[in-house]
Design an enzyme around this catalytic site. Structure first.
Site, PDB file in Angstrom:
ATOM      1  N   ASP A   1     -30.798 -67.807  32.241  1.00  0.00           N
ATOM      2  CA  ASP A   1     -31.981 -67.643  33.097  1.00  0.00           C
ATOM      3  C   ASP A   1     -32.561 -66.237  32.962  1.00  0.00           C
ATOM      4  OD1 ASP A   1     -29.575 -66.778  34.376  1.00  0.00           O
ATOM      5  OD2 ASP A   1     -30.628 -66.646  36.277  1.00  0.00           O
TER       6      ASP A   1
ATOM      7  N   GLU B   1     -27.808 -66.666  36.877  1.00  0.00           N
ATOM      8  CA  GLU B   1     -27.235 -65.333  37.116  1.00  0.00           C
ATOM      9  C   GLU B   1     -28.166 -64.476  37.977  1.00  0.00           C
ATOM     10  OE1 GLU B   1     -26.039 -61.182  36.549  1.00  0.00           O
ATOM     11  OE2 GLU B   1     -27.969 -62.060  36.034  1.00  0.00           O
TER      12      GLU B   1
END
Ligand SMILES: [Zn+2]
Length: 378
Positions: free
Chosen positions: A95, A160
């Protein structure tokens, strides 16, 4: 063999840039940030992994209805070594952080631009460099038919940037059996341009909202009310005592001490002639891992009790973030010295171990393991 592998990696420049181009074109934003998650990015990475000789490729899907196909995927690709007693993990995350104000970009954030030796695009550093470079290392090993001493696994996580609830936190809670007790972890998710910093420790984080309730009244008659702002201000000053109560020093960190700072302040009354009946401020505490956050919280509660007694206010706390750091990794441990040696040989610089003031994915791993698992190196 090492020479051969390094030479192979050097020859992958076009391959690496192309992979970065493809990854940059697939925005993987959390639904929390208005995106649909990592599904498309994981599909692309899997297609690249499948072209190589990994022993297994596995998806660990964290369910989330708002994400594409209802999942936040985590990918694991394994390459067996000669000895299976432990696995060396390289962790990256798929991400990205939202690009922010598009007008502030000189280029399209989702279109890779090569500027000399520099790659420009959202996610190229955070954290696609980890994904691409770890794949390159294994591709090189595979092409020269080299099996490393221990098993190697690549773990590309979801989520994350927004708390890891569908990424590292999910995996360690729901699938702890994936990891062995003696495994080691490298997390190439930060660092510096020279590549000479190795993170081995983190401070614990405690973010508190402090709500003080008194009694509103006209400022000309303060005695008939209770000034919440005044009481809260006394608590702010008292909180500076925490520096004395938790005085440990560790040169691994900058600054080398725990910090307890009042930060955000919410607006109270709109006019000057009203005694505020409610006050809200925030505390940001970064605490050395030798202290328990529970003890810090109870020390703050004691200070608040004093203020409550003196002013007749009530003081409540709401925790916005509370992450007890794992114990730090010994700077002299095998994994740190091995990484230092590799940095010296490949980059020609002397790397130093240090600690950071924030939390990373390391906090999700059980502290009881052989090596607390954070080694973050840019
Ligand atoms: Zn990152």
């Amino acid at each position: 063999m090492q020479e051969e592998i390094l030479k192979k990696i050097e020859s992958y420049e076009t391959y690496a840039v192309e992979m970065q181009r493809r990854l940059t074109a697939i925005p993987a934003l959390s639904p929390l940030s208005g995106g649909e998650g990592e599904y498309d990015k994981a599909k692309y990475i899997e297609s690249e992994l499948k072209k190589l000789k990994f022993d297994s490729i596995e998806w660990i899907n964290a369910p989330q209805a708002e994400a594409k196909n209802g999942i936040r995927p985590n990918l694991i690709a394994r390459y067996g070594g000669r000895d299976h007693s432990k696995t060396i993990w390289f962790m990256g995350h798929m991400d990205i952080v939202p690009p922010g104000d598009m007008k502030m970009w000189r280029t399209d954030p989702y279109k890779l631009e090569v500027q000399g030796r520099k790659l420009v695009g959202r996610g190229v550093e955070d954290n696609q460099q980890a994904i691409v470079s770890s794949i390159m290392v294994l591709k090189a090993m595979m092409e020269v038919d080299y099996r490393p001493k221990y098993d190697i696994a690549l773990l590309f996580c979801a989520d994350e940037e927004t708390g890891s609830g569908f990424g590292a936190d999910f995996i360690t809670k729901e699938h702890p059996d994936i990891f062995g007790k003696h495994d080691m972890f490298f997390v190439p998710d930060s660092g510096c341009e020279k590549g000479d910093l190795i993170e081995v420790a983190e401070k614990s984080i405690l973010w508190l909202q402090v709500i003080t309730t008194g009694k509103q009244c006209h400022a000309s008659r303060p005695a008939i009310g209770i000034n919440a702002f005044k009481a809260a201000s006394e608590l702010i000053v008292k909180c500076q005592k925490l520096y004395k109560k938790f005085p440990a020093k560790d040169k691994l960190y900058t600054p080398p001490v725990s910090t307890f700072e009042p930060t955000k302040k919410e607006a109270n009354v709109p006019n000057i002639n009203t005694i505020p009946g409610k006050d809200v401020f925030y505390l940001d505490c970064r605490v050395l891992p030798c202290y328990k956050l529970e003890d810090v919280k109870s020390a703050i509660r004691t200070l608040a009790d004093d203020v409550e007694g003196k002013y007749g206010v009530t003081i409540e706390f709401k925790s916005y973030q509370e992450e007890q750091a794992a114990p730090q990794t010994d700077s002299g441990s095998l994994i740190v010295t091995a990484l230092k040696k590799a940095v010296r040989e490949v980059l020609g610089v002397k790397a130093k171990a240090h600690g950071i003031g924030g939390g990373t994915v390391a906090a999700f791993f059980p502290a009881a393991w052989d090596f607390p698992p954070w080694f973050i190196q840019g």
